[in-house]
Design an enzyme around this catalytic site. Sequence first.
Site, PDB file in Angstrom:
ATOM      1  N   ALA A  64       0.774  -1.559  -0.202  1.00 17.49           N
ATOM      2  CA  ALA A  64      -0.202  -0.737   0.110  1.00 17.49           C
ATOM      3  C   ALA A  64       1.381   1.299   0.296  1.00 17.49           C
ATOM      4  O   ALA A  64       2.241   1.178   0.282  1.00 17.49           O
ATOM      5  CB  ALA A  64      -0.226  -0.238   1.359  1.00 17.49           C
ATOM      6  N   GLY A 109       0.352  -4.994   1.040  1.00 13.77           N
ATOM      7  CA  GLY A 109      -0.370  -5.087   0.213  1.00 13.77           C
ATOM      8  C   GLY A 109       0.048  -5.597  -1.831  1.00 13.77           C
ATOM      9  O   GLY A 109      -1.187  -6.663  -2.232  1.00 13.77           O
TER      10      GLY A 109
HETATM   11  N1  COA Z   1       4.625   3.425  -0.170  1.00 13.25           N
HETATM   12  C1  COA Z   1       4.877   4.126  -0.926  1.00 13.25           C
HETATM   13  N2  COA Z   1       6.669   4.052  -2.077  1.00 13.25           N
HETATM   14  C2  COA Z   1       7.316   3.045  -2.068  1.00 13.25           C
HETATM   15  C3  COA Z   1       6.792   2.179  -1.625  1.00 13.25           C
HETATM   16  C4  COA Z   1       5.359   2.657  -0.665  1.00 13.25           C
HETATM   17  N3  COA Z   1       4.482   0.998  -0.240  1.00 13.25           N
HETATM   18  N4  COA Z   1       7.340   1.194  -1.615  1.00 13.25           N
HETATM   19  C5  COA Z   1       8.651   1.778  -2.784  1.00 13.25           C
HETATM   20  N5  COA Z   1       7.872   3.206  -2.695  1.00 13.25           N
HETATM   21  C6  COA Z   1       8.709   4.759  -3.123  1.00 13.25           C
HETATM   22  C7  COA Z   1      10.042   4.727  -2.803  1.00 13.25           C
HETATM   23  O1  COA Z   1       9.722   5.505  -1.595  1.00 13.25           O
HETATM   24  C8  COA Z   1      10.828   5.411  -3.036  1.00 13.25           C
HETATM   25  O2  COA Z   1      10.265   6.569  -4.410  1.00 13.25           O
HETATM   26  P1  COA Z   1      11.503   7.812  -4.246  1.00 13.25           P
HETATM   27  O3  COA Z   1      12.691   7.983  -5.247  1.00 13.25           O
HETATM   28  O4  COA Z   1      10.457   8.797  -4.287  1.00 13.25           O
HETATM   29  O5  COA Z   1      11.887   7.922  -2.978  1.00 13.25           O
HETATM   30  C9  COA Z   1      10.937   3.985  -4.587  1.00 13.25           C
HETATM   31  O6  COA Z   1       9.670   3.287  -4.575  1.00 13.25           O
HETATM   32  C10 COA Z   1      11.589   3.296  -5.374  1.00 13.25           C
HETATM   33  O7  COA Z   1      11.722   2.426  -3.654  1.00 13.25           O
HETATM   34  P2  COA Z   1      13.822   2.434  -2.902  1.00 13.25           P
HETATM   35  O8  COA Z   1      13.183   2.219  -1.361  1.00 13.25           O
HETATM   36  O9  COA Z   1      14.075   3.873  -3.931  1.00 13.25           O
HETATM   37  O10 COA Z   1      14.227   0.958  -3.568  1.00 13.25           O
HETATM   38  P3  COA Z   1      14.886   0.121  -2.731  1.00 13.25           P
HETATM   39  O11 COA Z   1      15.356  -0.744  -4.125  1.00 13.25           O
HETATM   40  O12 COA Z   1      15.647   0.978  -2.257  1.00 13.25           O
HETATM   41  O13 COA Z   1      13.533  -0.689  -1.718  1.00 13.25           O
HETATM   42  C11 COA Z   1      11.719  -2.063  -1.160  1.00 13.25           C
HETATM   43  C12 COA Z   1      12.721  -1.647  -2.005  1.00 13.25           C
HETATM   44  C13 COA Z   1      10.357  -2.880  -1.549  1.00 13.25           C
HETATM   45  C14 COA Z   1      12.958  -2.880   0.027  1.00 13.25           C
HETATM   46  C15 COA Z   1      12.127   0.121  -0.478  1.00 13.25           C
HETATM   47  O14 COA Z   1      10.703   0.449  -1.054  1.00 13.25           O
HETATM   48  C16 COA Z   1      10.020  -1.197   0.465  1.00 13.25           C
HETATM   49  O15 COA Z   1      10.822  -1.590   2.030  1.00 13.25           O
HETATM   50  N6  COA Z   1       8.986  -0.283   0.440  1.00 13.25           N
HETATM   51  C17 COA Z   1       8.401  -0.493   1.445  1.00 13.25           C
HETATM   52  C18 COA Z   1       7.566  -1.786   1.569  1.00 13.25           C
HETATM   53  C19 COA Z   1       6.155  -1.942   2.327  1.00 13.25           C
HETATM   54  O16 COA Z   1       7.221  -1.397   4.040  1.00 13.25           O
HETATM   55  N7  COA Z   1       5.355  -2.076   2.335  1.00 13.25           N
HETATM   56  C20 COA Z   1       4.643  -2.641   3.285  1.00 13.25           C
HETATM   57  C21 COA Z   1       3.440  -1.198   2.840  1.00 13.25           C
HETATM   58  S1  COA Z   1       1.997  -1.002   4.246  1.00 13.25           S
END
Ligand code: COA
Length: 258
Positions: A64, A109
Amino acid sequence: MKNVLSQIENKVLTITINRPDKLNALNQATLSELDDIIQDAKNNENVSVIVITGSGDKAFVAGADISELATTNANTGMHFAQYGQSVFNGIENCGKPVIAAINGFALGGGCELAMACHLRIASDNAKLGQPEIKLGVIPGFGGTQRLTRLIGKGRSMEMNLLGDMVSADKAEQWGLVNLVVPQGELTATVSKIAQQLADSAPIALGMAIDAINRGLECGLNEALDYEVKAFGICCASEDKNEGTGAFLEKRTAQFKGK
Ligand code: COA
């Protein structure tokens, strides 16, 4: 549609969550577009099978949208969870087989979306998880429930309490995904499976999905009774005559969904 792409080919509708710069995170607008497409597909005679995937080669859906989650309170949070659950229930109960083509991160999500689908095929770079605990919340789109039903209480506790990601291989071992393939083979593998389903008997497919899903919600006797009724409906179909006739005549069946 801005956040979700869709395309129909040979009766297979492919839905692509298209926010690659946010790793296809599900905000309200994306959920709403997804819901509209699923509702249309339910009644569209040109759609027999649905594939859901994510844009780009990094993520299926990374959860999400955390920027929307950050603004919630008890009331709006509950509404968000209810809405997400209704969209995912709509997928699970759309009456047509839905395949998740998991092409990367399926977190929060995203993992819940994949679990609402009937089959999950993952590329070998995929990582799945319910990391909500690390944000101070729990899954709200079915993650505590569908995950437990899919992989059992112990492993569901592990994924929900620790919030760590599991590899595609481990997800396959645990029964969280049906199959893992090399990243470059995901699209072809999913197309092949989707086509097999598209050529199959639609009424029987719908009945099998329904019987399995309903059976998990009730006791064995009630579930078996439901199976009897669903079997009867299949036996009344033209497709049953076609399927059995084709076997006896040693030819390929041509099912019509009637
Ligand atoms: N919601 C909103 N934005 C998200 C997102 C999410 N669930 N997951 C990733 N993004 C965004 C990041 O904020 C980033 O945006 P920006 O470039 O504007 O800063 C972009 O997507 C790329 O993500 P980034 O974190 O830079 O990539 P990464 O390769 O370093 O890490 C993940 C990848 C998946 C490990 C990391 O993005 C992450 O932990 N995401 C959240 C996962 C999560 O907690 N999901 C449950 C949500 S309820």
